[in-house]
Design a protein around this motif. Sequence first.
Motif, mmCIF file in Angstrom:
data_model
loop_
_atom_site.group_PDB
_atom_site.id
_atom_site.type_symbol
_atom_site.label_atom_id
_atom_site.label_comp_id
_atom_site.label_asym_id
_atom_site.label_seq_id
_atom_site.Cartn_x
_atom_site.Cartn_y
_atom_site.Cartn_z
ATOM 1 N N GLY A 582 0.807 -1.213 0.000
ATOM 2 C CA GLY A 582 0.000 0.000 0.000
ATOM 3 C C GLY A 582 0.841 1.265 0.000
ATOM 4 N N LYS A 583 0.138 2.378 -0.001
ATOM 5 C CA LYS A 583 0.821 3.675 -0.086
ATOM 6 C C LYS A 583 0.187 4.649 0.905
ATOM 7 C CE LYS A 583 -0.169 6.476 -3.444
ATOM 8 N NZ LYS A 583 -0.282 7.090 -4.779
ATOM 9 N N ILE A 584 1.086 5.474 1.503
ATOM 10 C CA ILE A 584 0.628 6.570 2.373
ATOM 11 C C ILE A 584 1.025 7.894 1.710
ATOM 12 C CG2 ILE A 584 0.829 7.691 4.612
ATOM 13 C CD1 ILE A 584 1.523 4.929 5.791
ATOM 14 N N SER A 585 0.016 8.756 1.480
ATOM 15 C CA SER A 585 0.261 10.076 0.870
ATOM 16 C C SER A 585 0.164 11.136 1.956
ATOM 17 C CB SER A 585 -0.768 10.374 -0.225
ATOM 18 O OG SER A 585 -0.699 9.395 -1.234
ATOM 19 N N ILE A 586 1.201 12.004 2.017
ATOM 20 C CA ILE A 586 1.215 13.082 3.013
ATOM 21 C C ILE A 586 1.338 14.415 2.275
ATOM 22 C CG2 ILE A 586 2.354 14.046 5.029
ATOM 23 C CD1 ILE A 586 3.475 11.235 5.607
ATOM 24 N N ASP A 587 0.319 15.282 2.435
ATOM 25 C CA ASP A 587 0.296 16.591 1.779
ATOM 26 C C ASP A 587 0.175 17.679 2.837
ATOM 27 O OD1 ASP A 587 -0.150 15.944 -1.271
ATOM 28 O OD2 ASP A 587 -1.491 14.609 -0.150
ATOM 29 N N SER A 588 0.835 18.809 2.566
ATOM 30 C CA SER A 588 0.658 19.986 3.443
ATOM 31 C C SER A 588 0.630 21.242 2.574
ATOM 32 C CB SER A 588 1.776 20.066 4.487
ATOM 33 O OG SER A 588 3.029 20.334 3.868
ATOM 34 N N TRP A 589 -0.217 22.200 2.947
ATOM 35 C CA TRP A 589 -0.338 23.477 2.237
ATOM 36 C C TRP A 589 -0.936 24.500 3.201
ATOM 37 C CZ3 TRP A 589 -3.626 19.449 1.808
ATOM 38 C CH2 TRP A 589 -4.990 19.696 1.957
ATOM 39 N N PHE A 590 -1.137 25.718 2.734
ATOM 40 C CA PHE A 590 -1.624 26.763 3.638
ATOM 41 C C PHE A 590 -2.345 27.851 2.856
ATOM 42 C CE2 PHE A 590 2.494 28.082 2.171
ATOM 43 C CZ PHE A 590 2.414 29.450 2.010
ATOM 44 N N ASP A 591 -3.121 28.665 3.614
ATOM 45 C CA ASP A 591 -3.731 29.882 3.052
ATOM 46 C C ASP A 591 -3.410 31.031 4.006
ATOM 47 O OD1 ASP A 591 -5.464 29.662 5.191
ATOM 48 O OD2 ASP A 591 -7.203 29.040 4.008
ATOM 49 N N ALA A 592 -4.175 32.092 3.952
ATOM 50 C CA ALA A 592 -3.861 33.289 4.743
ATOM 51 C C ALA A 592 -4.012 33.057 6.243
ATOM 52 C CB ALA A 592 -4.749 34.455 4.311
#
Length: 666
Positions: A582-592
């Motif tokens: 299997g696979k683990i996806s890790i995402d991070s982002w931001f806004d104001a």
Amino acid sequence: MKFIRKLTRYICKKKNISSDINAYNHYTLFKNIIDHPLIGLYIIQDNVFKYVNNGWCKISGYSPEEIIDKMYPIDMVIPEDKEMVKSNISKRILGELPYIEYSFRKYRKDGTIIKVKAIGNKIIYKGKPAIAGNITDITEQSIIEQKLTESEEKYRKLIENSLVGVYIIQDNKLKYANQHFCDIFGYSAEEITKQITPNDLVYEEDKELVRKNIQKRINGVQQSLEYEFRGITKKGEIINLRVLGNRLTYKGQPAIMGVLIDTTELKQTENKLKESEHLFRLLLDLAPYPISVVIDETMKHLIVNDSFCKSFKLPKEEIIGKSPLELKFVHDIDLVNFINKELKIKGRIDDFEIRLFDKNNQAKDFLYSCLRFKLKDNYLRINTFIDITERNKIKQELIEHKDNLEKIVLQRTAELEEQKIDLEATLKNLHTTQEQLIHSEKMASLGLLAAGIAHEINNPLNFIHGGSIALDNYFEDHPDCDIQEASKYLDAIKEGVKRTADIVTSLNHYTRNNDQKKVTCNINSIINNCLSILNSKLSDKVSIEKNMSDDLPDIMGNEGKLHQVFLNIIHNSIQAILPKMGKISIDSWFDAKNIFIKIADTGVGIPPKDINNVFDPFFTTKEPGEGTGLGLSITYNIITEHDGSISISSKENEWTEINVVFPIKK
């Protein structure tokens, strides 16, 4: 006098009068008639007066000496009438108009303006054309005629513009009808007087009534009559009418003159008033509190509702027409005097507390309100009473129990103070227990990871150990070796040391004290540390795909607790995948305002029936010994402490996705 003598001779000749005595008598008679008439006589020739009598002088205010052969007739006429008079004199002198009768205005000697009526004929005087005529002062008559004309016009306009219909009936025909009469029925004046009979304007069922009433007045049985009937308009609409007619003589024949009023709207209004009055009576009787209407001066009851009767235990017929004093509702005369005074000054009383008595002399307390108002020529009062007897009893009981209540309050306050101390102690113990629980969960997680971490540390130690033996052997075999040739062994030792240091650093971050104050934290770094700790759990079956923003802003947080959050989430994802691939996806982002972290796996997913329970304490779907059921519960609480939020979505046997949101550091 020559003119009179000639006139006398002419008449005597015609009458064959020869006697001097008779001639003298006639001369005297004519002289008196001419010199003392009620009208003014004159002769005009060559545009001047040649003769005027005393009557003319009285009318004009001049003497003969001031007039004859001295004044022009036209000079005595006011400017507005000069052209008319000048034209009439000229036409008679020229023979175009031998005789004329007309009126004009002229000045008297004193400057006043009078109106005269002139009658003149063309004559031959001393062989030349002249005008002989008379004038009559019609000033007063003109004023009277003007007033009559104005009066006639006024009454004509009054009738024509009247707000009631005016009519004259004669020979069963309408001889006259004013505009309002026509408007009531929708006909023109010509249709009313030439085509329509009174019978045509009456509703069928009322025709006999109207016919009889007309005949009564025409026949003189009843001079005047007022009654109501229903009419029918040109459009066929039924209207209500009230008529008042009088018998009179019109052009020598008996007739009826009357006035007619359309009362249709009035009838509708009366019906509405009756309905309104009925509704008022109904509402009055349905009102839950006593209401009465009394005459201001005598206080005698005019209206009372059912609640009033129930309150005072008397029927309406025994109350109406009597005052509260007569009925002994009031015992305190000073109270009555006070209320009377207040009403005369202010006109109303609002929520005034009074005590009254019913038929059985039982006292009752009321909140009394009253409004004084004028109806036609009389002042009335409307009274409302709200029974507060029970309220006052309760109030009294409250007063009596006030001291006891204060004691109870003091006692209860002391008990609450003790409970507060107990609660604070309990809360402190609970907080300590919670911290211990979090620490226990952390230690439990470390226990589960211990074998893997030991393996992870053992590998770099083997690198170091192997490198050191190789160096020893190499230096024994090559005492004069070049350091360059030994660098590969040294690099292996450095790599082992670095890997060991990374694991120890990650563990150091993870095991930091939970009581640590919030500091600046980078979520990407925390996630990478957790991956280092969990590296031994990944094996070859679990791949990590990272898509994390390089310039992700920092947040304020407890670094140790945040490590625990992401270690729990990623560890759960690994367990959901293994033993499969299997696979683990890790995402991070931001806004104001916020940063966002999404961790998704392709593991077994969560059944729909369990999705709402995953954050509950001690809830787990793992086998006994594989988990405590506190991981996600503690994770949820830690995120909440950091003003963040966590949500989870999943499809059973396919995937699970966890979304975490934190506010950006201020």
